[in-house]
Design a protein around this motif. Sequence first.
Motif, PDB file in Angstrom:
ATOM      1  N   ASP A 188       0.819  -1.214   0.000  1.00 29.23           N
ATOM      2  CA  ASP A 188       0.000   0.000   0.000  1.00 29.23           C
ATOM      3  C   ASP A 188       0.856   1.270   0.000  1.00 29.23           C
ATOM      4  O   ASP A 188       0.418   2.314  -0.495  1.00 29.23           O
ATOM      5  CB  ASP A 188      -0.919   0.016   1.225  1.00 29.23           C
ATOM      6  CG  ASP A 188      -1.854  -1.176   1.256  1.00 29.23           C
ATOM      7  OD1 ASP A 188      -2.497  -1.445   0.224  1.00 29.23           O
ATOM      8  OD2 ASP A 188      -1.924  -1.846   2.304  1.00 29.23           O
ATOM      9  N   ALA A 189       2.046   1.171   0.570  1.00 33.34           N
ATOM     10  CA  ALA A 189       2.941   2.329   0.620  1.00 33.34           C
ATOM     11  C   ALA A 189       4.372   1.841   0.507  1.00 33.34           C
ATOM     12  O   ALA A 189       4.736   0.802   1.075  1.00 33.34           O
ATOM     13  CB  ALA A 189       2.751   3.128   1.912  1.00 33.34           C
ATOM     14  N   LEU A 190       5.180   2.604  -0.228  1.00 29.25           N
ATOM     15  CA  LEU A 190       6.591   2.278  -0.427  1.00 29.25           C
ATOM     16  C   LEU A 190       7.426   3.458   0.047  1.00 29.25           C
ATOM     17  O   LEU A 190       7.174   4.602  -0.335  1.00 29.25           O
ATOM     18  CB  LEU A 190       6.874   2.007  -1.913  1.00 29.25           C
ATOM     19  CG  LEU A 190       8.336   1.783  -2.295  1.00 29.25           C
ATOM     20  CD1 LEU A 190       8.829   0.429  -1.770  1.00 29.25           C
ATOM     21  CD2 LEU A 190       8.509   1.850  -3.822  1.00 29.25           C
ATOM     22  N   VAL A 191       8.427   3.176   0.887  1.00 31.53           N
ATOM     23  CA  VAL A 191       9.336   4.213   1.379  1.00 31.53           C
ATOM     24  C   VAL A 191      10.732   3.899   0.849  1.00 31.53           C
ATOM     25  O   VAL A 191      11.269   2.816   1.106  1.00 31.53           O
ATOM     26  CB  VAL A 191       9.352   4.274   2.917  1.00 31.53           C
ATOM     27  CG1 VAL A 191      10.187   5.462   3.387  1.00 31.53           C
ATOM     28  CG2 VAL A 191       7.934   4.355   3.473  1.00 31.53           C
ATOM     29  N   VAL A 192      11.314   4.852   0.103  1.00 32.18           N
ATOM     30  CA  VAL A 192      12.601   4.619  -0.555  1.00 32.18           C
ATOM     31  C   VAL A 192      13.495   5.843  -0.435  1.00 32.18           C
ATOM     32  O   VAL A 192      13.030   6.975  -0.590  1.00 32.18           O
ATOM     33  CB  VAL A 192      12.422   4.281  -2.051  1.00 32.18           C
ATOM     34  CG1 VAL A 192      12.057   2.841  -2.269  1.00 32.18           C
ATOM     35  CG2 VAL A 192      11.382   5.192  -2.705  1.00 32.18           C
ATOM     36  N   GLY A 202      12.853   2.301 -10.206  1.00 31.59           N
ATOM     37  CA  GLY A 202      12.687   0.922 -10.662  1.00 31.59           C
ATOM     38  C   GLY A 202      11.682   0.137  -9.860  1.00 31.59           C
ATOM     39  O   GLY A 202      10.850  -0.593 -10.415  1.00 31.59           O
ATOM     40  N   VAL A 203      11.707   0.289  -8.529  1.00 31.59           N
ATOM     41  CA  VAL A 203      10.771  -0.446  -7.679  1.00 31.59           C
ATOM     42  C   VAL A 203       9.383   0.183  -7.738  1.00 31.59           C
ATOM     43  O   VAL A 203       8.376  -0.521  -7.907  1.00 31.59           O
ATOM     44  CB  VAL A 203      11.287  -0.485  -6.224  1.00 31.59           C
ATOM     45  CG1 VAL A 203      10.268  -1.170  -5.313  1.00 31.59           C
ATOM     46  CG2 VAL A 203      12.633  -1.200  -6.153  1.00 31.59           C
ATOM     47  N   ALA A 204       9.320   1.505  -7.626  1.00 28.86           N
ATOM     48  CA  ALA A 204       8.011   2.165  -7.567  1.00 28.86           C
ATOM     49  C   ALA A 204       7.232   2.010  -8.862  1.00 28.86           C
ATOM     50  O   ALA A 204       6.009   1.821  -8.831  1.00 28.86           O
ATOM     51  CB  ALA A 204       8.195   3.644  -7.244  1.00 28.86           C
ATOM     52  N   SER A 205       7.892   2.085 -10.012  1.00 26.98           N
ATOM     53  CA  SER A 205       7.164   1.991 -11.285  1.00 26.98           C
ATOM     54  C   SER A 205       6.533   0.615 -11.460  1.00 26.98           C
ATOM     55  O   SER A 205       5.396   0.500 -11.938  1.00 26.98           O
ATOM     56  CB  SER A 205       8.098   2.305 -12.453  1.00 26.98           C
ATOM     57  OG  SER A 205       9.187   1.408 -12.505  1.00 26.98           O
ATOM     58  N   VAL A 216       3.838   6.460  -2.747  1.00 27.51           N
ATOM     59  CA  VAL A 216       5.298   6.400  -2.856  1.00 27.51           C
ATOM     60  C   VAL A 216       5.891   7.608  -2.140  1.00 27.51           C
ATOM     61  O   VAL A 216       5.568   8.754  -2.461  1.00 27.51           O
ATOM     62  CB  VAL A 216       5.758   6.378  -4.326  1.00 27.51           C
ATOM     63  CG1 VAL A 216       7.276   6.328  -4.399  1.00 27.51           C
ATOM     64  CG2 VAL A 216       5.152   5.179  -5.063  1.00 27.51           C
ATOM     65  N   VAL A 217       6.749   7.323  -1.168  1.00 21.73           N
ATOM     66  CA  VAL A 217       7.353   8.371  -0.342  1.00 21.73           C
ATOM     67  C   VAL A 217       8.861   8.341  -0.536  1.00 21.73           C
ATOM     68  O   VAL A 217       9.513   7.327  -0.246  1.00 21.73           O
ATOM     69  CB  VAL A 217       6.999   8.181   1.145  1.00 21.73           C
ATOM     70  CG1 VAL A 217       7.639   9.271   1.986  1.00 21.73           C
ATOM     71  CG2 VAL A 217       5.482   8.175   1.326  1.00 21.73           C
ATOM     72  N   GLY A 218       9.427   9.448  -1.033  1.00 19.93           N
ATOM     73  CA  GLY A 218      10.860   9.554  -1.219  1.00 19.93           C
ATOM     74  C   GLY A 218      11.519  10.131   0.021  1.00 19.93           C
ATOM     75  O   GLY A 218      10.957  10.984   0.700  1.00 19.93           O
ATOM     76  N   VAL A 219      12.719   9.655   0.310  1.00 24.04           N
ATOM     77  CA  VAL A 219      13.469  10.121   1.475  1.00 24.04           C
ATOM     78  C   VAL A 219      14.807  10.688   0.996  1.00 24.04           C
ATOM     79  O   VAL A 219      15.595   9.990   0.355  1.00 24.04           O
ATOM     80  CB  VAL A 219      13.700   8.984   2.490  1.00 24.04           C
ATOM     81  CG1 VAL A 219      14.453   9.500   3.713  1.00 24.04           C
ATOM     82  CG2 VAL A 219      12.372   8.350   2.899  1.00 24.04           C
TER      83      VAL A 219
END
Length: 376
Positions: A188-192, A202-205, A216-219
């Motif tokens: 449901d949510a990706l933190v990268v 690559g992972v989020a797409s 999708v949350v960028g850090v």
Amino acid sequence: MSACAPAPAQSPTRSSSLRAHGPAALVGDTPVLWVGEPFAPAGRGFWAKLEGHNPGGIKDRTALFMVERARARGDLLPGGRIVESTSGTLGLGLALAGIVFGHPVTVVTDPGMEPMVSGLLTAYGADVQTVARPHPAGGWQQARRDRVSELLAVCPDAWCPDQYHNPDNVAAYAGLAHELVAQLGRVDALVVSVGTGGHSAGVASVLRGSFPALKVVGVDTTGSTIFGQEAAPRLMRGLGSSIYPRNVDYTLFDEVHWVAAGEAVWSARALARSRYATGGWSVGAVALVARHLAATLPAGARIAAVFPDGPHRYAGTVFDDAWCRERRLLGCAPAEVPDRISHPGERTVTRWTKCATVLDPAPAGADAAGPAGAAR
């Protein structure tokens, strides 16, 4: 597993009888670990993808893939030298790829590389070159890239992966995304963390293709220019940039968080004490943000956080009291919630801050590989 952890889908795991006929076979199929209380709030948590279980870290994946694709296209000739700028993790991956495919490797770094990593690179047969001074505008990162250009000019058969702009750096991480789907069933949510933009894009797409509502949350790190902040000296390595990497896909992100070095140290150490599995700058920053999402997203939301490496190379920095004390990185417990800004250019951030407006900051027609201001 915690009783509060949502049950993941059954996933393929390495058998204890696995026999690898070459070191490349050790890359991938990394585990996920439930990170719940006491690091996360009671009844909440997230799944950490432990890329430190690769021989050298997450960038083993892209190093092998970029080299393989370059060989297939004829860009990298048999026995040709690989030359690249790195703060460490990609260098380890390229050393692995050099051994697997039979190429000498030169990595260009700066004085901030940990002695442990430099020693490992040398042990693996890589030629390690260290630039002596930062570029006056683009800092250490641009100084490293300038040295790479010099080496390529005198060695015409050499090849540079150009991790910041090479689309193969993005494509390399499709396998990681497919592993997450197999292991968790849904995300449901990706933190990268975001540095070159390779694994985030690559992972989020791939995950967004399977889960259109994916958050999708960028850090990033304070002082980085990637998401439109002004450049400033940066202590953290492995995330952030002082140039505009074209592999960053700004359209994928729902929000970005900037984390300061002391906050990442606090998080990495708290994670180590509570869950044993931890890492360095990127892991600390990502875990802090994933912890926040676990507390604020609806109960039952399945959150995946990518941990790019493990803790060992940071024994003399993140986990060294004297080193951290000298840089005033101890006692920097983050606030319970991040600061907020409505636009990346609203003000310069110096502590954990989030923004839901994500824009490509590169000026129209600008050279994406050029310096973006004074930064380390």
